[in-house]
Design a protein around this motif. Structure first.
Motif, mmCIF file in Angstrom:
data_model
loop_
_atom_site.group_PDB
_atom_site.id
_atom_site.type_symbol
_atom_site.label_atom_id
_atom_site.label_comp_id
_atom_site.label_asym_id
_atom_site.label_seq_id
_atom_site.Cartn_x
_atom_site.Cartn_y
_atom_site.Cartn_z
ATOM 1 N N GLU A 135 52.155 -1.136 -38.412
ATOM 2 C CA GLU A 135 53.276 -1.972 -37.999
ATOM 3 C C GLU A 135 54.509 -1.108 -37.815
ATOM 4 O OE1 GLU A 135 53.628 -4.894 -41.080
ATOM 5 O OE2 GLU A 135 51.869 -6.000 -40.397
ATOM 6 N N HIS A 149 54.439 1.142 -41.201
ATOM 7 C CA HIS A 149 53.720 0.551 -42.330
ATOM 8 C C HIS A 149 52.250 0.521 -41.950
ATOM 9 C CE1 HIS A 149 57.533 -0.733 -44.057
ATOM 10 N NE2 HIS A 149 57.862 -1.151 -42.843
ATOM 11 N N ASN A 183 59.407 4.969 -39.912
ATOM 12 C CA ASN A 183 59.032 4.093 -41.011
ATOM 13 C C ASN A 183 57.857 3.167 -40.694
ATOM 14 O OD1 ASN A 183 59.260 3.191 -43.628
ATOM 15 N ND2 ASN A 183 60.755 1.612 -43.117
ATOM 16 N N ASP A 218 60.610 -7.558 -31.234
ATOM 17 C CA ASP A 218 61.259 -6.717 -32.235
ATOM 18 C C ASP A 218 60.301 -5.824 -33.011
ATOM 19 O OD1 ASP A 218 59.990 -8.715 -33.573
ATOM 20 O OD2 ASP A 218 61.651 -9.179 -34.918
ATOM 21 N N SER A 219 59.041 -5.731 -32.566
ATOM 22 C CA SER A 219 58.091 -4.894 -33.293
ATOM 23 C C SER A 219 56.888 -4.551 -32.424
ATOM 24 C CB SER A 219 57.622 -5.596 -34.574
ATOM 25 O OG SER A 219 56.895 -6.762 -34.231
ATOM 26 N N GLU A 232 58.573 -1.354 -36.849
ATOM 27 C CA GLU A 232 59.595 -2.397 -36.902
ATOM 28 C C GLU A 232 60.301 -2.640 -35.583
ATOM 29 O OE1 GLU A 232 62.146 -1.557 -40.183
ATOM 30 O OE2 GLU A 232 60.499 -1.638 -41.611
ATOM 31 N N GLU A 233 60.436 -1.636 -34.738
ATOM 32 C CA GLU A 233 61.125 -1.815 -33.463
ATOM 33 C C GLU A 233 60.138 -1.680 -32.326
ATOM 34 O OE1 GLU A 233 64.548 0.613 -33.028
ATOM 35 O OE2 GLU A 233 65.265 0.173 -35.020
#
Length: 82
Positions: free
Chosen positions: A77, A66, A64, A21-22, A79-80
């Protein structure tokens, strides 16, 4: 999880870790480069270390991200999983 080296430039150790998932990207600039400025502009991570600037393109569709720098290691990082 797959592990890919995504930039062999300038002798930095750079890795990309893909999870379910990341995605996490890490670049080791060395501890002497602990004070750096990091910004994300239009899908590109820009790192400024003293008089040097490095640009790392994010994968297409990344949103998005990070980013943070600790002890000379840049971590990005996403997220997906991309």
């Amino acid at each position: 999880m797959t592990l890919d080296q995504f930039t062999p430039e300038e002798g930095q150790v750079a890795r990309r870790y893909d999870y379910d998932d990341s995605t996490v990207m890490a670049v080791d600039f060395g501890t002497e480069q602990a004070d750096a400025s990091v910004d994300v502009v239009d899908g590109t991570v820009i790192v400024v270390l003293a008089d040097d600037q490095y640009e790392i393109e994010l994968p297409a569709g990344a949103t998005n991200p990070h980013t943070f720098m600790k002890n000379g290691v840049l971590t990005v990082e996403l997220e997906e999983n991309l």
